[in-house]
Every structure is written in structure tokens, then in C-alpha cells.
Design a protein around this motif. Structure first.
Motif, mmCIF file in Angstrom:
data_model
loop_
_atom_site.group_PDB
_atom_site.id
_atom_site.type_symbol
_atom_site.label_atom_id
_atom_site.label_comp_id
_atom_site.label_asym_id
_atom_site.label_seq_id
_atom_site.Cartn_x
_atom_site.Cartn_y
_atom_site.Cartn_z
ATOM 1 N N LEU A 118 4.032 26.441 32.508
ATOM 2 C CA LEU A 118 5.064 25.898 32.457
ATOM 3 C C LEU A 118 4.947 24.222 33.648
ATOM 4 O O LEU A 118 5.575 23.329 33.743
ATOM 5 N N LYS A 119 4.464 24.095 34.991
ATOM 6 C CA LYS A 119 3.998 23.060 35.315
ATOM 7 C C LYS A 119 2.956 21.792 34.828
ATOM 8 O O LYS A 119 3.545 20.749 34.596
ATOM 9 N N ALA A 120 1.998 23.306 33.526
ATOM 10 C CA ALA A 120 1.646 21.541 32.919
ATOM 11 C C ALA A 120 2.603 20.761 31.637
ATOM 12 O O ALA A 120 2.350 19.971 30.981
ATOM 13 N N ASN A 121 3.828 21.995 31.759
ATOM 14 C CA ASN A 121 4.275 20.922 30.917
ATOM 15 C C ASN A 121 5.799 21.238 31.194
ATOM 16 O O ASN A 121 6.751 22.023 30.725
ATOM 17 N N PRO A 122 6.202 20.444 31.726
ATOM 18 C CA PRO A 122 7.607 20.459 32.385
ATOM 19 C C PRO A 122 8.820 20.392 32.152
ATOM 20 O O PRO A 122 10.235 20.563 32.391
ATOM 21 N N GLY A 123 8.177 19.974 30.582
ATOM 22 C CA GLY A 123 10.327 20.479 29.664
ATOM 23 C C GLY A 123 10.342 21.352 29.002
ATOM 24 O O GLY A 123 11.310 21.953 28.403
ATOM 25 N N VAL A 124 9.198 22.861 28.678
ATOM 26 C CA VAL A 124 9.432 23.545 28.573
ATOM 27 C C VAL A 124 10.008 24.715 29.651
ATOM 28 O O VAL A 124 10.283 24.464 30.760
ATOM 29 N N THR A 125 11.362 25.653 29.908
ATOM 30 C CA THR A 125 11.527 26.501 30.288
ATOM 31 C C THR A 125 10.908 28.138 30.187
ATOM 32 O O THR A 125 10.722 28.116 28.457
ATOM 33 N N ALA A 126 11.489 29.172 30.430
ATOM 34 C CA ALA A 126 10.759 30.378 30.114
ATOM 35 C C ALA A 126 11.244 31.498 31.287
ATOM 36 O O ALA A 126 12.429 30.840 31.761
ATOM 37 N N GLU A 127 11.812 32.449 30.201
ATOM 38 C CA GLU A 127 12.373 33.798 30.541
ATOM 39 C C GLU A 127 11.201 34.602 30.302
ATOM 40 O O GLU A 127 10.571 34.875 29.401
ATOM 41 N N LEU A 128 10.878 35.769 31.767
ATOM 42 C CA LEU A 128 9.932 36.689 30.675
ATOM 43 C C LEU A 128 10.652 38.482 31.063
ATOM 44 O O LEU A 128 11.308 38.973 32.314
ATOM 45 N N ALA A 129 10.340 39.371 30.154
ATOM 46 C CA ALA A 129 10.635 40.449 30.059
ATOM 47 C C ALA A 129 9.775 41.676 29.818
ATOM 48 O O ALA A 129 8.395 41.031 30.006
ATOM 49 N N TYR A 130 9.996 42.716 30.775
ATOM 50 C CA TYR A 130 8.699 43.397 30.641
ATOM 51 C C TYR A 130 8.922 44.735 29.646
ATOM 52 O O TYR A 130 10.083 45.621 29.697
ATOM 53 N N SER A 131 7.408 44.632 29.433
ATOM 54 C CA SER A 131 7.523 46.162 28.088
ATOM 55 C C SER A 131 6.595 46.367 27.429
ATOM 56 O O SER A 131 5.952 45.552 27.397
ATOM 57 N N ASN A 132 6.095 47.748 27.430
ATOM 58 C CA ASN A 132 4.790 48.124 26.680
ATOM 59 C C ASN A 132 5.120 48.564 25.252
ATOM 60 O O ASN A 132 4.490 49.661 24.566
ATOM 61 N N ARG A 133 6.526 47.943 24.802
ATOM 62 C CA ARG A 133 6.497 48.729 23.481
ATOM 63 C C ARG A 133 7.063 46.677 22.662
ATOM 64 O O ARG A 133 7.798 46.347 22.578
ATOM 65 N N PRO A 134 5.842 46.270 22.380
ATOM 66 C CA PRO A 134 5.369 44.792 22.301
ATOM 67 C C PRO A 134 6.368 44.576 20.294
ATOM 68 O O PRO A 134 7.413 43.475 20.600
ATOM 69 N N ALA A 135 6.578 46.076 19.508
ATOM 70 C CA ALA A 135 6.722 45.599 18.433
ATOM 71 C C ALA A 135 8.246 45.355 18.751
ATOM 72 O O ALA A 135 9.378 44.109 18.039
#
Length: 306
Positions: A118-135
Motif C-alpha cells: 500500500l505504501k508503494a501504491n497509494p491509490g490502493v486500499t485494502a481490507e484483511l480477513a483471517y481464515s484457514n479455509r481459503p476456498a
């Protein structure tokens, strides 16, 4: 020309199907109503079937219209994504990323990875979720994820991103109160804490390898199982028993003396890391850039001597 060659006709058809009223669609598209009606008639002529039934109150799709509507939506979505990617390539990355990671890695290494991206691409935002079940996370609409463990779902694309080095650790107190360990079999009677989850292997056996030796498998009866390695580290610090933990998590504990390696010549098989994303969609530039960045970052971050 086939009925699918003209995106203007398809876009008009989808708008009519969604609204059910040509007059309202004409206003929203800023077109004269006769022009919109001609586009619908032209599309039907090209298809050779009636797509819309008209009555005095509303328009209804025919069976052929319902089938075409699904395909038209998919084609217009791809066209819009292509236009967006061209725009992003010219103006820099922009937009929002929905990301996920396996539980423990997401709180540490993956969070640092995202911060750098995100620091390298200031036009992008993100949200992060946690899961051990990727599919499941991909099905729920996430763009990409960084996961540890075997990937068995062929509905996602998995880009290799290094491996997690793992070995045996316990607290100094647990090691001191037991007879000296000379071989893996000596550990079978120890109190074990294991990682649960099919992608991490069997939680009731521990496989160990050493240079120039055959691998050995220990059958264990865990006193505790957990989906997260951070919680396992905490109970090891409290003196509950022994476990296989990743190198990235316990480096500082080994230096400080809170934990000790047991049978330091023996390692558990490394776990693969993958950056995964949806195999059924053409990805926007920001997703493609994140996938490439994450694979390089994780491969470098997880590199360590066995």
C-alpha cells in the motif's frame, strides 16, 4: 455480424431486462426511446428469436432472453474489467483489495507485506480477513489471499510463494524435567500440542526428517490442538509440552531463551505458501500486481537455513 459482436446492443438489452421499461431505460441511457427500441429489435433479428415479451404494463424475458441475459452480463463485465485495467495501466494502480490470510501469518508477516504494498501504491486500499479455509474466502468475494499449507481446491489459482521452515521446540523447563532425547521415538511419550486443519497434515502424528537419515513418524496423543500457531507458542511458553512450530514465529524466543529447539538436527517437512486468487475471473491490475508482489515478498521473507 453475430448477436454478440455489438456490446451496445447487449448493454441496452441488459438495462431493459433489469428495468422492465423501455422509457425508463431510455432516460437513464440518455437515448431517444425509438433508438432503444430499434436496438432491441436489431438484437432480436440477429439472434433469430424473440427475447422480450411486451404487454401493456411491463416487459418480460422469454426463455431465450433469460439465457442470453446471463451471457450478456458476463461479457459486459469482462469488457468493463478490460477497460478498467487499461485505465489502471495508464494512471497507476487504484481501487480496493479484499484480502485474506491464514490466521497467524495474517497478523504478522502478511500485515507487513500489505503495508509495504500500500505504501508503494497509494491509490490502493485494502481490507484483511483471517481464515484457514481459503476456498470459502474466494467464494465470498475476496480478491486474493496468502495461505500456508497444501492447496487441494482446483477452483483457485495458487502461485507458489516460498515455504515455512518448521522444527521442534519446548520450554527449557519441559526439556530439563525429562530424560535426554537422542532420537525422535524418545519423544512419543511427551505431552504434545499439535496444529489442527487438514491442510497442515495429520494432527495425531509428527513427521521428522534429518540430513542423510530416513524420515521418521511419531504417533502422538495431543494434550491440546489448535488452529493457530500463536496460541501453541503461548502454551509452550507456559510449559505445557512440545510442538512443531514455524521458524518465523519462534526466532526471538530461541534467542531470548524462552524456548529451546529439541533434536535440532531434525525438522518437520516445510509447509508450502501460496498466493491464491479466483481462476474464473480476469483480474484487475491491482490484483495482478498484489499477487506478484506477495509471491516475491513471501519467498524472500521465509527464506532461512534449515
Amino acid at each position: 455480424m453475430t448477436p454478440l459482436d455489438d456490446l451496445l446492443l447487449l448493454r441496452a438489452f441488459v438495462c431493459i431486462a433489469d428495468c422492465g421499461n423501455i422509457s425508463a431505460v431510455a432516460r437513464s441511457m440518455k437515448l431517444p426511446q425509438p433508438t432503444l427500441s430499434r436496438r432491441l429489435k436489431l438484437l432480436e433479428d440477429h439472434c433469430g428469436v424473440v427475447l422480450v415479451r411486451r404487454d401493456t404494463h411491463r416487459m418480460h424475458l422469454t426463455e431465450a432472453g433469460e439465457r442470453l441475459l446471463e451471457d450478456a452480463r458476463a461479457m459486459l463485465s469482462l469488457a468493463d474489467e478490460a477497460q478498467q485495467r487499461l485505465h489502471e495501466d495508464q494512471t497507476g494502480l487504484k481501487g480496493h483489495l479484499r484480502l485474506f490470510a491464514t490466521i497467524d501469518g495474517g497478523q504478522f508477516t502478511i500485515s507487513r507485506l500489505i503495508a509495504r504494498f500500500l505504501k508503494a501504491n497509494p491509490g490502493v486500499t485494502a481490507e484483511l480477513a483471517y481464515s484457514n479455509r481459503p476456498a470459502r474466502m474466494i467464494e465470498d468475494g475476496c480478491d486474493a489471499g496468502v495461505v500456508v499449507g497444501e492447496i487441494t481446491d482446483d477452483s483457485v489459482i495458487a502461485k507458489p510463494a516460498g515455504k515455512v521452515v518448521r522444527y521442534l521446540v519446548a520450554s527449557p523447563g519441559v526439556v530439563a524435567e525429562r530424560p535426554a532425547v537422542k532420537k525422535p521415538a524418545d519423544l512419543e511419550a511427551w505431552p504434545w500440542i499439535t496444529l489442527s486443519g487438514a491442510q497442515f497434515g495429520n494432527s495425531r502424528e509428527v513427521v521428522l526428517t534429518a540430513p542423510k537419515k530416513d524420515s521418521e513418524t511419531i504417533k502422538v496423543s495431543p494434550v491440546m490442538m489448535s488452529e493457530g500457531v500463536t496460541s501453541i507458542r503461548e502454551v509452550l511458553r507456559a510449559g505445557l509440552g512440545i510442538a512443531v512450530l514455524p521458524d518465523w514465529l519462534v526466532r526471538e524466543d530461541l534467542v531470548s531463551g524462552k524456548l529451546r529447539r529439541v533434536l535440532p538436527l531434525w525438522n518437520a517437512p516445510p509447509l508450502p505458501i501460496h498466493v491464491i486468487y479466483n481462476s474464473q475471473r480476469v483480474q484487475p491490475a491491482r490484483v495482478r500486481a498484489f499477487v506478484a508482489f506477495a509471491a516475491t515478498y513471501m519467498t524472500t521473507e521465509m527464506h532461512t537455513a534449515d
